[in-house]
Design a protein around this motif. Structure first.
Motif, short mmCIF file in Angstrom:
data_model
loop_
_atom_site.label_atom_id
_atom_site.label_comp_id
_atom_site.label_asym_id
_atom_site.label_seq_id
_atom_site.Cartn_x
_atom_site.Cartn_y
_atom_site.Cartn_z
N GLN A 5 0.81 -1.21 0.00
CA GLN A 5 0.00 0.00 0.00
C GLN A 5 0.85 1.27 0.00
OE1 GLN A 5 -2.82 -0.40 3.36
NE2 GLN A 5 -4.33 -0.96 1.80
N LYS A 6 0.22 2.31 -0.55
CA LYS A 6 0.71 3.68 -0.38
C LYS A 6 -0.08 4.24 0.80
CE LYS A 6 3.25 7.20 -1.78
NZ LYS A 6 4.71 7.11 -1.91
N VAL A 13 6.50 2.80 -0.08
CA VAL A 13 5.29 1.98 -0.01
C VAL A 13 5.50 0.96 1.11
CG1 VAL A 13 4.61 2.23 -2.43
CG2 VAL A 13 6.23 0.45 -1.81
N GLU A 14 4.41 0.36 1.58
CA GLU A 14 4.52 -0.54 2.73
C GLU A 14 3.72 -1.82 2.51
OE1 GLU A 14 3.45 1.27 6.43
OE2 GLU A 14 4.49 3.16 5.98
N ASP A 42 3.59 2.45 -10.82
CA ASP A 42 3.82 2.03 -9.45
C ASP A 42 5.13 2.61 -8.91
OD1 ASP A 42 1.49 0.34 -9.46
OD2 ASP A 42 2.66 -1.12 -10.61
N ALA A 46 5.60 5.15 -5.78
CA ALA A 46 6.50 4.83 -4.68
C ALA A 46 7.51 5.95 -4.44
CB ALA A 46 7.24 3.52 -4.96
N TRP A 48 6.96 9.02 -5.29
CA TRP A 48 6.14 10.21 -5.10
C TRP A 48 6.59 11.35 -6.01
CZ3 TRP A 48 1.49 9.98 -3.99
CH2 TRP A 48 0.75 11.07 -3.55
N THR A 62 -4.20 0.23 -1.76
CA THR A 62 -3.41 -0.87 -2.30
C THR A 62 -3.06 -0.59 -3.75
OG1 THR A 62 -4.54 -2.43 -0.81
CG2 THR A 62 -3.36 -3.36 -2.70
N LEU A 63 -1.79 -0.74 -4.10
CA LEU A 63 -1.33 -0.47 -5.46
C LEU A 63 -1.57 -1.70 -6.35
CD1 LEU A 63 2.04 1.40 -4.81
CD2 LEU A 63 -0.29 2.28 -4.79
#
Length: 344
Positions: A5-6, A13-14, A42, A46, A48, A62-63
């Motif tokens: 997710q972002k 991202v995590e 993506d 990540a 940004w 969620t990406l």
């Protein structure tokens, strides 16, 4: 379930544990994700980079928007017989209520939401999508290759926008997966294709492995000394997102040629409009493919699985997604596909 997710604006991202969706909205299906590809979008999210500020209101989100999977549940209004169907899905969802949608012009929907951007995407075990966005997959199509459908539709749209024809000479700028896919589809149209990158040996090597001969790495040669020998080009398709390459390569486009921009650029590009006018050239933008083109791309993937598999350099579990992001960012990878679920 595990999801990439972002979580907040800024770099990073995590991997997080999130709840599985309990209720499937009307008209939508719940899909068990099998495979999902990491793409340039993506990576931008990540890192940004500018242009994704609008997704802040959806965070944590969620990406992932390139995927394949199997329908496991359906919302109201849909037949239970759909459960078990293998699908991929268009990631751009429309509202159905704006003036464009009500007029049947969904391509110009003013309230689009992107899977993996403004609504939860496919870097998780399950994803929910409108059934109207789904496309059935043939039983013989490898699900990892099926996850390439969305980016390959972008490539198909670029080739169509450039009006590529048999016997033409085409320059593709940028050997990332979009550039690779454009090269593959332009060659399938009967064109002679030159692909140019910079310090891109792993990705150029992947193209060499599937039969491309005219591959240029400007780390070793200048653009001028190389393209002057190969030009003029009937069409140039830019998939690198480097503004300086527009003006640097336009001189090698033939009179009345078409320059198509696919890359997302961080800043404006400067061009000589006088030369453009006098050469009667065109600059076109290419982005999302229409829904009616998706099934043809799926058929192409099914018919060319051995070749397309060679463009997938990494197949990783979702738990190793951050490794996948790293190798993609370093341009070591050609294409990273996360293998999330089981099944064929």
């Amino acid at each position: 379930m595990l999801a990439l997710q972002k979580v907040r604006p800024g770099v990073g991202v995590e991997l997080r544990t999130v709840e599985t969706l309990d209720l499937v909205p009307a008209g939508e299906v719940l899909v068990r994700v099998h495979s999902a590809g990491i793409c340039g979008t993506d990576l931008h999210i990540a890192e940004w980079t500018a242009g994704y500020e609008s997704m802040q209101s959806a965070m944590p989100v969620t990406l992932g928007h390139e995927f394949s999977g199997t329908i496991t549940a359906v919302g109201d209004g849909l037949e239970p017989a759909l459960i078990g169907r293998r699908i991929t899905a268009r990631p751009s969802t429309t509202c159905g209520t704006c003036a464009a949608c009500l007029a049947g012009d969904e391509d110009n929907c003013s309230n689009r939401k992107g899977l993996g951007i403004s609504r939860n995407g496919a870097f998780s075990q399950f994803v929910c999508v409108p059934y109207s966005n789904c496309h059935a997959l043939p039983d013989n199509l490898d699900m990892g290759i099926a996850a390439l459908t969305e980016p390959m539709t972008v490539c198909a749209e670029a080739v169509a926008t450039a009006d590529v024809r048999p016997g033409q000479k085409i320059l593709v700028i940028g050997p990332g997966f979009i550039g690779q896919g454009i090269a593959v589809l332009a060659r399938a149209k009967g064109a002679d294709v030159v692909v140019m990158g910079r310090d891109d040996e792993p990705r150029l090597a992947a193209l060499r492995a599937i039969g491309f001969e005219y591959l240029v790495d400007t780390k070793h040669v200048t653009i001028d000394e190389t393209l002057s020998k190969l030009s003029p080009f009937d069409a140039i398709i830019e998939a690198a997102g480097v503004p300086a390459l527009v003006s640097a390569t336009l001189p090698y486009l033939k009179k009345r040629g078409i320059f198509t921009v696919v890359g997302i650029h961080p800043q404006p590009a400067e061009i000589d409009l006088v030369k453009l006018v006098r050469m009667h050239q065109q600059i076109r933008g290419s982005y999302r493919a229409p829904a009616e083109d998706w099934d043809a791309v799926i058929a192409f993937l099914a018919a060319n699985q051995v070749m397309m598999s060679k463009l997938i350099s990494h197949r990783l579990p979702l738990a190793d997604a951050l490794t996948g992001f790293r190798v993609a960012h370093q341009r070591v990878a050609t294409k990273v596909v996360l293998q999330i679920g089981g099944g064929a």
